[in-house]
Design a protein around this motif. Structure first.
Motif, short mmCIF file in Angstrom:
data_model
loop_
_atom_site.label_atom_id
_atom_site.label_comp_id
_atom_site.label_asym_id
_atom_site.label_seq_id
_atom_site.Cartn_x
_atom_site.Cartn_y
_atom_site.Cartn_z
N ILE A 78 -20.90 -35.96 26.67
CA ILE A 78 -22.08 -36.49 26.26
C ILE A 78 -22.13 -38.06 27.01
O ILE A 78 -20.57 -38.62 27.63
CB ILE A 78 -21.26 -37.19 25.05
N SER A 79 -22.86 -38.69 26.97
CA SER A 79 -22.75 -39.18 28.29
C SER A 79 -22.03 -40.50 27.39
O SER A 79 -22.22 -41.14 26.25
CB SER A 79 -24.41 -39.71 28.57
N GLU A 80 -22.38 -42.32 28.50
CA GLU A 80 -21.21 -43.28 28.09
C GLU A 80 -22.44 -44.10 27.04
O GLU A 80 -21.91 -44.48 25.63
CB GLU A 80 -21.85 -43.79 29.27
N LEU A 116 -22.87 -43.13 19.32
CA LEU A 116 -21.86 -42.71 18.49
C LEU A 116 -21.11 -43.73 17.51
O LEU A 116 -21.24 -44.22 16.43
CB LEU A 116 -21.65 -41.63 18.68
N LYS A 117 -20.43 -44.68 18.03
CA LYS A 117 -20.12 -46.07 17.55
C LYS A 117 -20.38 -46.75 16.59
O LYS A 117 -20.42 -47.22 15.87
CB LYS A 117 -19.22 -46.68 18.13
N VAL A 131 -19.65 -38.61 10.91
CA VAL A 131 -18.27 -37.36 11.08
C VAL A 131 -18.19 -37.23 12.24
O VAL A 131 -17.04 -36.69 12.50
CB VAL A 131 -19.11 -35.99 10.15
N PHE A 132 -18.65 -36.86 13.34
CA PHE A 132 -18.01 -36.62 14.80
C PHE A 132 -17.82 -37.42 15.41
O PHE A 132 -16.33 -37.25 16.01
CB PHE A 132 -19.65 -36.26 15.23
N ALA A 133 -18.47 -38.67 15.00
CA ALA A 133 -18.03 -39.85 15.40
C ALA A 133 -16.74 -39.96 14.95
O ALA A 133 -15.98 -40.46 15.94
CB ALA A 133 -18.52 -41.09 15.83
N ILE A 134 -15.87 -40.51 14.09
CA ILE A 134 -15.26 -41.01 13.11
C ILE A 134 -14.19 -40.14 13.68
O ILE A 134 -12.98 -40.50 14.17
CB ILE A 134 -14.84 -40.65 12.38
N LYS A 135 -14.20 -38.16 13.45
CA LYS A 135 -13.66 -37.09 14.16
C LYS A 135 -12.67 -37.11 16.22
O LYS A 135 -11.57 -36.99 16.66
CB LYS A 135 -14.32 -36.06 13.76
N ASN A 136 -13.72 -37.83 16.60
CA ASN A 136 -13.47 -37.32 18.12
C ASN A 136 -13.16 -39.25 18.76
O ASN A 136 -13.10 -39.20 19.97
CB ASN A 136 -14.86 -36.98 18.54
N GLY A 137 -12.90 -40.18 17.73
CA GLY A 137 -12.65 -41.42 18.01
C GLY A 137 -13.59 -42.07 19.06
O GLY A 137 -13.55 -42.81 19.51
#
Length: 213
Positions: free
Chosen positions: A152-154, A160-161, A204-210
Motif C-alpha cells: 500500500i502506497s503512502e 485510507l485515513k 474497517v480495514f483502515a481502523i483495523k490496520n492503524g
C-alpha cells in the motif's frame, strides 16, 4: 420522532409479522414493505420516503440481499442496512458486511433482541450479536494474514485515513490536494488489492490496520 424502517423480504407473512412487531416498539416504525431489491428501487424511483433503516432478507428472487445491499451502499450510503435472514453461515455474513450491511440477525431472533439491535444500529451505526462478531473477527484474522503481503502506497494510506470520516470523495480530494478522479483511482486500486467493494470495507480495514489515526 420515530426512526423509519423498510422491510425487504419476499415472504409476505414474515414481513407483515415483523411489521406488527416493530410497530409496537417505542422508537421505530415500518413505513412500507418490499418483496425484493428491485421492488425497493422502484419505490424509491416513485418517490416513496427514504427510510433510516432497511431490514434486508438475503434469499429473494429477482434481486437478492447481496445485490441490494451493494446497490444501497453505492446509492444511499446513509441508510443503515440490517441483514435479517435464516442464513447464518460464515460466507453469507461476511459477504453481506462487505456489501455494506451494518448488522446481521437471524430470523429466529427474539423481538426484544430485535429492538435492542435496532437501537444499537441507530445509535452506534452498527450491531452484531456475539455469534456474528466471532465470524467477523475470525475472517479479519484470516484477511490479516493475506493483507500482510499487500503493498500500500503512502498516498493510499493517506486516503485510507479519510475513509473513516464523513467527508465526501470531493472533500477528500481537496484535503489530499488532488482531483476527485485521482481519489477514485486510489479507492478502486485499494478495493482491487484488498478484495473489497465498499467504503465501509475500506474503513474497517483502515481502523483495523492503524491507518485511521
Amino acid at each position: 420522532m420515530k426512526k423509519t424502517i423498510v422491510i425487504v423480504d419476499d415472504h409476505v407473512l414474515i414481513a407483515k409479522a415483523l411489521e406488527g412487531i416493530i410497530d409496537n416498539f417505542h422508537d421505530f416504525e415500518v413505513i412500507y414493505v418490499c418483496e425484493n431489491g428491485k421492488d425497493l428501487i422502484q419505490k424509491f424511483e416513485e418517490g416513496e420516503k427514504i427510510p433510516d433503516i432497511i431490514l434486508l432478507d438475503i434469499s429473494m428472487p429477482i434481486m437478492d440481499g447481496f445485490e441490494t445491499a451493494s446497490w444501497l451502499a453505492k446509492n444511499h450510503p446513509r441508510i443503515k442496512v440490517m441483514a435479517l435472514s435464516m442464513q447464518g453461515d460464515d460466507s453469507s455474513v461476511i459477504k453481506m458486511i462487505k456489501n455494506g450491511a451494518k448488522g446481521y440477525l437471524l430470523k429466529n431472533t427474539h423481538p426484544k433482541e430485535l429492538e435492542t439491535a435496532l437501537t444499537g444500529l441507530n445509535s452506534d451505526g452498527f450491531f452484531y450479536p456475539d455469534w456474528a462478531s466471532k465470524i467477523i473477527l475470525s475472517n479479519l484474522n484470516k484477511e490479516q494474514e493475506s493483507e500482510n503481503t499487500v503493498k500500500i502506497s503512502e498516498r493510499e494510506k493517506e486516503f485510507l485515513k479519510y475513509t473513516v470520516t464523513e467527508l465526501s470523495y470531493k472533500e477528500i480530494a481537496d484535503r489530499m490536494c488532488c482531483s476527485p478522479r485521482t481519489v477514485e483511482s486510489y479507492r478502486d486500486q485499494l478495493c482491487d488489492k484488498l478484495d473489497l467493494k465498499t467504503r465501509v470495507g475500506l474503513a474497517v480495514f483502515a481502523i483495523k490496520n492503524g491507518f485511521a489515526n
